[in-house]
Design a protein around this motif. Structure first.
Motif, PDB file in Angstrom:
ATOM      1  N   SER A  92       0.807  -1.213   0.000  1.00 36.21           N
ATOM      2  CA  SER A  92       0.000   0.000   0.000  1.00 36.21           C
ATOM      3  C   SER A  92       0.844   1.268   0.000  1.00 36.21           C
ATOM      4  O   SER A  92       0.320   2.372  -0.048  1.00 36.21           O
ATOM      5  CB  SER A  92      -0.932  -0.006   1.217  1.00 36.21           C
ATOM      6  N   SER A  98       0.309   4.050  -2.705  1.00 29.74           N
ATOM      7  CA  SER A  98      -0.943   4.791  -2.529  1.00 29.74           C
ATOM      8  C   SER A  98      -0.850   5.727  -1.333  1.00 29.74           C
ATOM      9  O   SER A  98      -1.350   6.864  -1.378  1.00 29.74           O
ATOM     10  CB  SER A  98      -2.105   3.816  -2.321  1.00 29.74           C
ATOM     11  N   ILE A  99      -0.202   5.234  -0.241  1.00 30.24           N
ATOM     12  CA  ILE A  99      -0.049   6.104   0.933  1.00 30.24           C
ATOM     13  C   ILE A  99       0.794   7.322   0.560  1.00 30.24           C
ATOM     14  O   ILE A  99       0.463   8.454   0.911  1.00 30.24           O
ATOM     15  CB  ILE A  99       0.589   5.329   2.113  1.00 30.24           C
ATOM     16  N   SER A 159      -0.645  11.155   0.817  1.00 33.83           N
ATOM     17  CA  SER A 159       0.097  12.041   1.716  1.00 33.83           C
ATOM     18  C   SER A 159       0.684  13.220   0.942  1.00 33.83           C
ATOM     19  O   SER A 159       0.643  14.362   1.404  1.00 33.83           O
ATOM     20  CB  SER A 159       1.216  11.246   2.416  1.00 33.83           C
ATOM     21  N   GLY A 205       0.085   8.791   6.896  1.00 32.01           N
ATOM     22  CA  GLY A 205       0.732   7.503   6.653  1.00 32.01           C
ATOM     23  C   GLY A 205       0.625   6.595   7.860  1.00 32.01           C
ATOM     24  O   GLY A 205       0.305   5.405   7.737  1.00 32.01           O
ATOM     25  N   LEU A 227      -2.927   5.186   8.256  1.00 33.06           N
ATOM     26  CA  LEU A 227      -3.222   4.119   7.300  1.00 33.06           C
ATOM     27  C   LEU A 227      -2.416   2.862   7.626  1.00 33.06           C
ATOM     28  O   LEU A 227      -2.910   1.741   7.510  1.00 33.06           O
ATOM     29  CB  LEU A 227      -2.921   4.599   5.869  1.00 33.06           C
ATOM     30  N   THR A 275      -2.909  -5.468   2.179  1.00 32.07           N
ATOM     31  CA  THR A 275      -2.285  -4.276   1.614  1.00 32.07           C
ATOM     32  C   THR A 275      -2.615  -4.121   0.132  1.00 32.07           C
ATOM     33  O   THR A 275      -2.569  -3.021  -0.401  1.00 32.07           O
ATOM     34  CB  THR A 275      -0.762  -4.292   1.824  1.00 32.07           C
ATOM     35  N   SER A 279      -5.814  -2.308   0.471  1.00 31.46           N
ATOM     36  CA  SER A 279      -5.648  -0.909   0.868  1.00 31.46           C
ATOM     37  C   SER A 279      -4.941  -0.116  -0.242  1.00 31.46           C
ATOM     38  O   SER A 279      -5.168   1.084  -0.374  1.00 31.46           O
ATOM     39  CB  SER A 279      -4.929  -0.782   2.211  1.00 31.46           C
ATOM     40  N   ILE A 328      -7.006   3.153  -0.854  1.00 33.21           N
ATOM     41  CA  ILE A 328      -6.363   4.440  -0.600  1.00 33.21           C
ATOM     42  C   ILE A 328      -6.243   5.244  -1.897  1.00 33.21           C
ATOM     43  O   ILE A 328      -6.451   6.451  -1.925  1.00 33.21           O
ATOM     44  CB  ILE A 328      -4.985   4.234   0.064  1.00 33.21           C
ATOM     45  N   ASP A 341      -7.835   8.818  -2.669  1.00 36.93           N
ATOM     46  CA  ASP A 341      -6.987   9.883  -3.208  1.00 36.93           C
ATOM     47  C   ASP A 341      -7.690  10.547  -4.395  1.00 36.93           C
ATOM     48  O   ASP A 341      -7.797  11.771  -4.476  1.00 36.93           O
ATOM     49  CB  ASP A 341      -5.644   9.267  -3.634  1.00 36.93           C
ATOM     50  N   GLY A 397       3.888   2.578   7.194  1.00 35.03           N
ATOM     51  CA  GLY A 397       2.922   3.582   6.761  1.00 35.03           C
ATOM     52  C   GLY A 397       3.424   4.991   7.011  1.00 35.03           C
ATOM     53  O   GLY A 397       3.370   5.868   6.131  1.00 35.03           O
ATOM     54  N   GLY A 402       4.215   8.005   4.430  1.00 37.65           N
ATOM     55  CA  GLY A 402       3.667   9.345   4.553  1.00 37.65           C
ATOM     56  C   GLY A 402       4.762  10.396   4.438  1.00 37.65           C
ATOM     57  O   GLY A 402       4.631  11.394   3.708  1.00 37.65           O
TER      58      GLY A 402
END
Lengths: 504, 356
Positions: free
Chosen positions: B94, B97-98, B102, B129, B132, B151, B154, B158, B162, B247, B251
């Protein structure tokens, strides 16, 4: 001797039930500081259950466990360790990617400033323990690639670092060479002289007399006798281990001029078994006996092609079979009812009908498709023949009792009309009534001309079913008995003693 | 006690008899190969640099080095979090995407609050981050759902969030204050300051993993969860923490990404997870858990970015970049697997020699 002093650990009247199975009826043992106490008995005598009680993995349903006179209850392996009881298993569970020292001190690593791990101190501490045990093992090497003997030494070092007063060794020598056994015994002597009490489980009676001061015999979950090793001998131990009447198969179907149907020649898989040669004739039931871990199931899976053997030959009706190919074995008419039916014999989530039909898809299909009605009819026929008790054939096979599950596996193979059927532990975990039915099915199969190879740890079963009994020990065939001359004593002796036993 | 005396006599008699240690041939070979692997990555790296520079000398121009380093910085940072996760025999897909969410949310703060402190911008990015990562961690460590599934889910969720938040909008560089841009533009010669900062973080992370009990626990869990349970390691807690940190790091990487690229839409960081997992594995972290280091993973990231850049400079199709990454990945995994088989086989032979 220290018989006057009080035991460090004392277990009495321990019982443990798993459902209807009475794994332990009367577990009793006293361990004394500085002494090794051997625990012997046949497979299923309750030794492992007793070990698991010491390890904190099982809580006894009844009985007292006392450490230095005080009663204790172990709810987890941690409790056992904290009370100073450590268990060394035959194959220890280590972290292969971490060093030997880390394996010893995991989560108890010596620390220096800012709680950092003191690697130097940790390695030194490990070295000190190895020096005390008088073994030469590098604490900084990875556990990956350690031999089993070395892994056990690491476990022993771990229990010493925990200041264990009692060390339980569960068949530690089963996978060791004689050199490694010698080393383990030297370590054990060192432990004894530093006041540790050892509980030593072994099938090798000669080892019991080499290492131990006392020996306890168990049978069918019960304590039978305890003695000083100086006051007993191997023969009386074997007698105490067996000690029961044997039911015998009445109808011996032995002809003289039997032609071998299954022939196994010099089968070898390095590290598991070596030079296995035998044959089974049509209509004959041959039992492969021996202790758990002697390599019996490995031979069976190698014959069936699940395991690829290194050397040797398997022939059915004189024709050799390609090694390492279950489909070739099946095409030649071999069937295997495996040891673990839930994992290997059945697809637990699938229906009863599908499981029975699974071996016969080829003959059931029409234009490449299998209609479920054909499958169900086929399964229903065989369920009647084998008297399988079920609710609905469409139910998943996991809804059946253990005995009926085993019958489903048998039905799957019988419906293929095999020439050779290998049955591994046919009645493990099955109630007595169904057991008799399974025995009857196996004998009927043999009568109809199938060559049957039975693997079983239960001696009464072996003696009841087999026309001939082969005994394996440590990956080799060490004995062969005709039905008429086989006794439990003789088989146990062949399976446990280091001298070769050959029936005359 | 006669028994004890007898024993000690036995022992003294036995002391000094045959050396009891079995030579650790397999282990020496093993550690040699593992070391050879880290040098191997370096070797490949140097070959690429030398070859490319021979053809196009401008490859080693300060500006190009700077580009490579900043890209590497973001991936190496992500690789630190991923390393912690992979060591424990898990995977975090993930992170791309995080990073994306972010990057947008944190830099978008400047659109609404023109004079917001950069500390708050970083705090928001890291906080997103972390939050999540905590969700991932709870599902995996306490819900006992495989990390691959959690993940992967997610990753999509995520990214979907977004897209919802961003809509058709975009953060553009002109809306970002100069102190935010300079986070990634400041440099000592060809070396960006942020690269030095991240290098310190990565070294610190690797030091933590090596020198603290909780760090070693992750290796232990990845090496054998069963053994870890027997020793009493708090498995769920450790795995949860690894995902939370992974996470939070993603971020942080998102904010750095925003500062560097300046233009942020809803596609930021798409597909980064695969590059990062590749870097981690190529860098010597075993995908089956239990071994490897964050520094190796960072070197893996440097290698991938260098190859990427050198192929670009040489004018080779971008396809080759991906093909080479894939090839390196397979090589790395084949090496691990081959090694495992070799050790297993030599062990089996050894025990059988002894038995017969």
């Amino acid at each position: 001797m220290s018989s006057e002093t009080d035991p460090v650990v004392s277990l009495s009247g321990a019982k443990k039930y798993f459902g209807a199975v009475h794994a332990l009826e009367d577990g009793r043992i006293d361990l004394y500081a500085g002494e090794a106490h051997a625990l012997v008995g046949e497979n299923g005598a309750g030794k492992s259950t007793l070990v698991k009680i010491f390890a904190g993995l099982h809580r006894p349903d009844a009985g007292r466990l006392c450490i230095e006179g005080k009663e204790v209850v172990f709810n987890s392996p941690r409790d056992a360790i904290q009370s100073g009881v450590a268990v060394i298993y035959q194959e220890p569970t280590l972290f292969p990617d971490l060093t030997v020292a880390e394996n010893i001190f995991m989560d108890r690593q010596p620390q220096r400033s800012f709680h950092r791990i003191d690697y130097r101190g940790m390695n030194q501490a490990a070295r000190a323990i190895f020096a005390r045990l008088e073994v030469d093992l590098d604490p900084t090497r990875l556990a990956l690639g350690l031999s089993i003997a070395e892994q056990q030494i690491v476990e022993i070092a771990k229990s010493l670092s925990l200041e264990a007063r009692v060390i339980v060794m569960d068949e530690p020598t089963a996978a060791l060479s004689s050199v490694e056994v010698d080393r383990l015994f030297r370590v054990a002597q060192t432990l004894k002289s530093s006041g540790v009490a050892i509980l030593f489980i072994s099938h090798r009676l000669d080892e019991v007399f080499t290492l131990c001061e006392r020996v306890t015999v168990m049978r069918d979950g019960r304590f039978v006798q305890a003695a000083f090793t100086t006051e007993t001998d191997e023969d009386s131990l074997v007698r105490a281990m067996v000690g029961r009447d044997v039911e015998r198969r009445s109808d011996q179907v032995r002809g003289v001029d039997l032609k071998p149907l299954l022939e196994v020649e010099h089968l070898t898989l390095e590290g598991l078994f070596a030079d296995i040669s035998f044959s089974v004739a049509a209509g004959e039931v041959v039992a492969l006996s021996g202790l758990v871990g002697a390599g019996r199931s490995e031979v069976a899976t190698a014959i069936f092609g699940v395991r690829r053997y290194d050397y040797g030959k398997v022939k059915v009706g004189g024709k050799p079979i390609k090694r390492g190919s279950p489909s070739a074995a099946m095409a030649a008419g071999i069937g295997l009812v495996p040891e673990d039916r839930r994992l290997q014999g059945l697809v637990m989530e699938q229906s009863i009908a599908r499981n029975i039909a699974m071996g016969s898809f080829k003959s059931l299909r029409r234009k490449g498709l299998i209609r479920s009605i054909t499958e169900t009819r086929f399964a229903a026929d065989w369920s009647v023949k084998l008297q399988i008790k079920y609710g609905n054939l469409a139910n998943s096979v996991s809804t059946l009792s253990g005995g009926n599950q085993q019958k489903v596996v048998l039905a799957k193979w019988m419906s293929r009309s095999p020439k050779v059927l290998i049955v591994d532990e046919p009645t493990r975990g099955i109630d007595i009534g169904t057991k008799a039915e399974v025995h009857r099915l196996i004998l009927e199969l043999a009568k109809s001309g199938v060559a049957v190879l039975v693997i079983s740890s239960e001696l009464p079963e072996v003696l009841n079913l087999a026309d001939r009994i082969l005994v394996m020990r440590e990956g080799r065939l060490v004995g062969e008995f005709d039905h008429s001359e086989a006794t439990e004593e003789a088989i146990i002796a062949a399976a446990t003693l280091s001298k070769e036993v050959k029936a005359a | 006690m006669t028994l004890l005396e007898q024993n000690s006599q036995n022992n003294s008699a036995r002391t000094g008899s045959s050396p009891t240690g079995v030579p650790g041939g397999a282990s020496k070979f093993t550690s040699l190969v593992f070391r050879a692997r880290e040098f191997g990555i370096f070797g490949i790296l140097i070959v690429f640099v030398l070859l490319t520079t021979a053809v196009k000398p401008r490859f080693l121009a300060a500006q190009n080095i700077k580009f490579i380093l900043i890209d590497t910085t973001i991936f190496a940072l992500l690789a630190l979090g991923e390393t912690m996760v992979v060591i424990s025999k898990n995977v975090d897909l993930s992170i791309g995407s995080i990073l994306g969410i972010s990057a947008f949310v944190s830099s978008n703060l400047y659109q609404q609050f023109h004079h917001i402190s950069i500390v708050i911008v970083f705090g928001v990015g890291i906080g997103i981050g972390l939050a999540l990562g905590v969700v991932n961690g709870v599902l995996i460590a306490f819900g006992r759902v495989p990390s691959l599934v959690v993940t992967l889910a997610s990753l999509y969720i995520i990214r979907g969030l977004d897209v919802l938040i961003v809509g058709g909008r975009q953060v553009v560089a002109s809306s970002l204050p100069s102190n935010f841009i300079s986070v990634t533009s400041a440099s000592f010669g060809a070396i960006p300051v942020i690269s030095i900062v991240v290098a310190i973080i990565v070294v610190g992370g690797a030091y933590y993993l090596k020198n603290y009990r909780s760090g070693r626990d992750l290796y232990a869990i990845g090496s054998s969860e069963q053994a870890a349970a027997l020793v009493g390691i708090p498995i769920a807690k450790r795995i949860f923490t690894a995902f939370a940190i992974s996470g939070a790091i993603a971020g942080l990487a998102g904010v750095i990404w925003a500062s560097y690229y300046g233009t942020i839409d809803s596609t930021a960081g798409t597909g980064y997870e695969f590059t990062v997992v590749t870097a981690v594995v190529v860098g010597g972290v075993a995908i089956v858990g239990g071994s490897g280091s964050a520094i190796g993973a960072a070197i893996g990231a440097l290698l991938l970015n260098t190859i990427n850049s050198s192929l670009y400079v040489l004018g080779v199709s971008a396809f080759w970049d991906q093909a080479i990454s894939g090839l390196l990945l397979i090589l790395a995994i084949a090496l691990d697997r081959g090694l495992g088989l070799y050790v297993a086989k030599s062990l089996r032979k050894r025990s059988s020699r002894v038995a017969s």
